[in-house]
Scaffold this motif. Structure first.
Motif, PDB file in Angstrom:
ATOM      1  N   UNK A 156      46.808  28.830  13.729  1.00  0.00           N
ATOM      2  CA  UNK A 156      46.687  27.753  12.872  1.00  0.00           C
ATOM      3  C   UNK A 156      45.771  27.042  13.259  1.00  0.00           C
ATOM      4  N   UNK A 157      44.858  25.585  12.838  1.00  0.00           N
ATOM      5  CA  UNK A 157      44.645  24.557  13.679  1.00  0.00           C
ATOM      6  C   UNK A 157      45.059  23.576  13.286  1.00  0.00           C
ATOM      7  N   UNK A 179      42.650  29.650  11.342  1.00  0.00           N
ATOM      8  CA  UNK A 179      42.008  28.762  10.203  1.00  0.00           C
ATOM      9  C   UNK A 179      41.504  27.605  11.113  1.00  0.00           C
ATOM     10  N   UNK A 184      54.403  24.464   1.921  1.00  0.00           N
ATOM     11  CA  UNK A 184      52.756  25.358   1.460  1.00  0.00           C
ATOM     12  C   UNK A 184      52.869  25.872   3.385  1.00  0.00           C
ATOM     13  N   UNK A 221      38.642  26.156   1.910  1.00  0.00           N
ATOM     14  CA  UNK A 221      40.070  25.593   1.452  1.00  0.00           C
ATOM     15  C   UNK A 221      39.503  23.618   2.335  1.00  0.00           C
ATOM     16  N   UNK A 281      36.266  32.177   2.436  1.00  0.00           N
ATOM     17  CA  UNK A 281      36.869  31.566   2.037  1.00  0.00           C
ATOM     18  C   UNK A 281      37.492  30.535   2.670  1.00  0.00           C
ATOM     19  N   UNK A 324      38.988  23.533   5.954  1.00  0.00           N
ATOM     20  CA  UNK A 324      38.871  24.375   6.275  1.00  0.00           C
ATOM     21  C   UNK A 324      38.454  25.699   5.649  1.00  0.00           C
ATOM     22  N   UNK A 336      41.137  19.541   2.167  1.00  0.00           N
ATOM     23  CA  UNK A 336      42.302  19.016   2.080  1.00  0.00           C
ATOM     24  C   UNK A 336      41.430  17.412   1.858  1.00  0.00           C
ATOM     25  N   UNK A 387      45.243  19.975  -1.961  1.00  0.00           N
ATOM     26  CA  UNK A 387      44.096  21.119  -1.310  1.00  0.00           C
ATOM     27  C   UNK A 387      43.580  22.060  -2.363  1.00  0.00           C
ATOM     28  N   UNK A 402      43.595  19.499  12.939  1.00  0.00           N
ATOM     29  CA  UNK A 402      42.202  18.928  12.917  1.00  0.00           C
ATOM     30  C   UNK A 402      42.132  17.068  12.782  1.00  0.00           C
ATOM     31  N   UNK A 452      47.920  32.572  -1.458  1.00  0.00           N
ATOM     32  CA  UNK A 452      45.422  32.619  -1.645  1.00  0.00           C
ATOM     33  C   UNK A 452      45.305  34.133  -1.010  1.00  0.00           C
ATOM     34  N   UNK A 456      38.130  29.860   8.029  1.00  0.00           N
ATOM     35  CA  UNK A 456      37.670  31.334   8.709  1.00  0.00           C
ATOM     36  C   UNK A 456      37.461  31.645   9.745  1.00  0.00           C
ATOM     37  N   UNK A 478      45.819  23.334   9.466  1.00  0.00           N
ATOM     38  CA  UNK A 478      44.811  24.249   8.707  1.00  0.00           C
ATOM     39  C   UNK A 478      46.324  25.786   9.066  1.00  0.00           C
ATOM     40  N   UNK A 479      45.638  26.680   7.864  1.00  0.00           N
ATOM     41  CA  UNK A 479      47.661  27.975   8.357  1.00  0.00           C
ATOM     42  C   UNK A 479      46.524  28.921   7.240  1.00  0.00           C
ATOM     43  N   UNK A 480      46.764  30.094   7.276  1.00  0.00           N
ATOM     44  CA  UNK A 480      46.797  31.256   6.852  1.00  0.00           C
ATOM     45  C   UNK A 480      47.398  30.890   5.341  1.00  0.00           C
ATOM     46  N   UNK A 495      43.199  33.074   2.282  1.00  0.00           N
ATOM     47  CA  UNK A 495      41.917  31.502   2.737  1.00  0.00           C
ATOM     48  C   UNK A 495      43.150  30.586   3.585  1.00  0.00           C
ATOM     49  N   UNK A 496      42.134  30.211   4.407  1.00  0.00           N
ATOM     50  CA  UNK A 496      42.883  29.155   5.301  1.00  0.00           C
ATOM     51  C   UNK A 496      43.122  28.111   4.328  1.00  0.00           C
ATOM     52  N   UNK A 497      44.778  27.879   4.039  1.00  0.00           N
ATOM     53  CA  UNK A 497      45.181  26.592   3.674  1.00  0.00           C
ATOM     54  C   UNK A 497      45.348  25.109   4.289  1.00  0.00           C
ATOM     55  N   UNK A 498      44.587  23.989   3.820  1.00  0.00           N
ATOM     56  CA  UNK A 498      44.986  22.561   4.731  1.00  0.00           C
ATOM     57  C   UNK A 498      45.637  21.793   4.039  1.00  0.00           C
ATOM     58  N   UNK A 499      46.511  21.120   5.092  1.00  0.00           N
ATOM     59  CA  UNK A 499      47.723  20.428   3.803  1.00  0.00           C
ATOM     60  C   UNK A 499      48.369  18.886   5.882  1.00  0.00           C
ATOM     61  N   UNK A 500      48.173  18.246   4.816  1.00  0.00           N
ATOM     62  CA  UNK A 500      47.987  16.683   5.448  1.00  0.00           C
ATOM     63  C   UNK A 500      50.053  16.683   6.245  1.00  0.00           C
ATOM     64  N   UNK A 503      44.902  16.988   9.710  1.00  0.00           N
ATOM     65  CA  UNK A 503      45.097  18.075   8.559  1.00  0.00           C
ATOM     66  C   UNK A 503      45.696  19.569   9.588  1.00  0.00           C
TER      67      UNK A 503
END
Lengths: 277, 277
Positions: free
Chosen positions: B98-99, A64, B87, A99, A97, A54, A101, A117, B101, B60, A56, B54-56, B63-68, B52
């Motif tokens: 957001x995005x 993201x 999160x 991350x 920046x 992930x 996953x 993550x 993947x 953090x 920017x 992807x959020x901001x 930072x972009x944040x990836x979650x399942x 996945x």
């Protein structure tokens, strides 16, 4: 959802707890040794080799951007071989920046699988480090040797600052940088499936014996091994037609398959002695 | 990497091209009808159900944040059932950028598999839309009915603004919003594996006949079907011990398995006639 809520809502067979709520009735020691979240997370990153990076987005103003990548681990940091023409590389070159996953694959409810993550800064590796990073990467992705040295490809590393681990329903936490840095992948992870298969195919009697003597599942009619790690192993026992999880610890941590075998044999002998005493 | 570079570098067996560079020698019409990138992307999103998000990150700092996540499609938009405690939900509540993947799973080189990034705004669905969104979600994820109506869960939708599709090596593009909005998933996607298996197991002779009469692989010794979609199908033919891809188009687009079968039979008859003429 908190761990408590999870336990309350996902457990069909529960006994009343001191606080009036319900918790699953465990047939083994709740405080049995088990891997920490940092260790489980580290093991997962070692086991997998594809993930979502992930970044920017440069193109989509602050969005993201998730992209599919192959990765390898190098001294507890994920490393990547990226094309300068790829979207994620353009993004990283303007904002480091990032991350990563990493999600376990498997059957059943996907939300019961583990994922992690890793959050941090992702930068091109320095010239001094390139060779060792390249070695680590090619060890995991041999076919990348074809283009590893092309001019428009470069190695990047994610310097991990914080880690979010989710081990399935109700098993999750933030892992800090120092715990992450010192966490080692489970030494059995590569062989655990083979050990589990072998135990279930050839030593079902031993598994049942462990349950009957070393857990509260004394009336178990059947048991299958479901997992093994450096600290112990897990089984699913059948008790009164119900499936009950059991976890037992090794006497001392094991560092390879041979030591695991020795521990498992020692425990069978101990169990037989317990039965005959 | 551009498509041209890809072709140049990944093709072992190539013939000199007009411009002096090398391109793979195709044994079928280069302009054969095939799904657009928008359609391939839309089919992939229909086929998969985990991805996945992807959020901001709120925690953090940027930072972009990836979650399942698990997802379903609802009128060309991905929808999610998110816990307010997770999160990604905290992140979306403070920044809707957001995005998503979505990556195909399969064996072989993972970078040869297809994936798509959907970029947009991800917001909680309105009360008016909730019921229809919920229906779409539960159709794909039946077990979520247990908690779909819990107070701390809410449905979110990603309103797609742009789409990056990568269909494997050298097959990639940005798909704009209007092409995405009008793209329909392939009507065969759910049955394509069955059709391919059936053709390979029971109609190997027909596959070879297609190659010999309708492609330049007139000397093929063997052919297996590898893919089928609304516009046609693909095979891997063996010619002089080399594997050569072949794609043939249907006379008219098909909308279900029955129509595909009718087209395949029609083509066999046509091929037999060509041989006997």
């Amino acid at each position: 959802m908190t761990e408590h809520q999870e336990k309350k809502k996902f457990t069909k067979h529960a006994s009343p707890d001191a606080d009036g709520s319900t918790r699953p009735e465990l047939l083994y020691d709740r405080n049995v040794a088990r891997p920490s979240h940092a260790e489980d997370a580290r093991t997962l990153t070692e086991k997998m080799d594809v993930a979502t990076l992930c970044t920017i987005s440069e193109k989509s103003e602050g969005h993201p951007y998730g992209s599919f990548v192959t990765y390898a681990m190098h001294e507890n940091s994920p490393i990547f071989l990226l094309s300068q023409l790829a979207e994620h590389t353009k993004n990283l070159n303007s904002n480091s920046k990032a991350s990563l996953l990493i999600a376990e694959t498997g059957s059943g409810n996907p939300l019961a699988l583990s994922r992690v993550t890793l959050v941090g800064e992702c930068l091109e590796v320095s010239k001094e480090e390139r060779d060792s990073v390249k070695n680590s990467f090619l060890e995991a992705h041999e076919s990348a040797s074809v283009y590893a040295d092309w001019e428009d490809f470069a190695f990047f590393r994610l310097d991990v600052q914080s880690v979010r681990y989710i081990g399935g329903f109700g098993r999750m936490s933030w892992v800090n940088q120092s715990k992450w840095s010192s966490a080692e992948p489970d030494p059995l992870f590569d062989n655990s499936n083979d050990i589990v298969t072998h135990m279930n195919e050839d030593h079902a009697d031993a598994l049942l014996l462990y349950c009957k003597t070393m857990s509260k599942a004394t009336d178990a009619s059947d048991a299958i091994m479901t997992h093994i790690d450096r600290y112990g192993f897990e089984m699913m026992a059948t008790v009164d037609s119900e499936k009950k999880p059991i976890r037992l610890a090794f006497e001392s941590d094991v560092t390879d398959s041979d030591e695991a075998r020795i521990e498992l044999v020692r425990m069978v002998k101990k169990a037989r002695k317990m039965l005959s005493d």
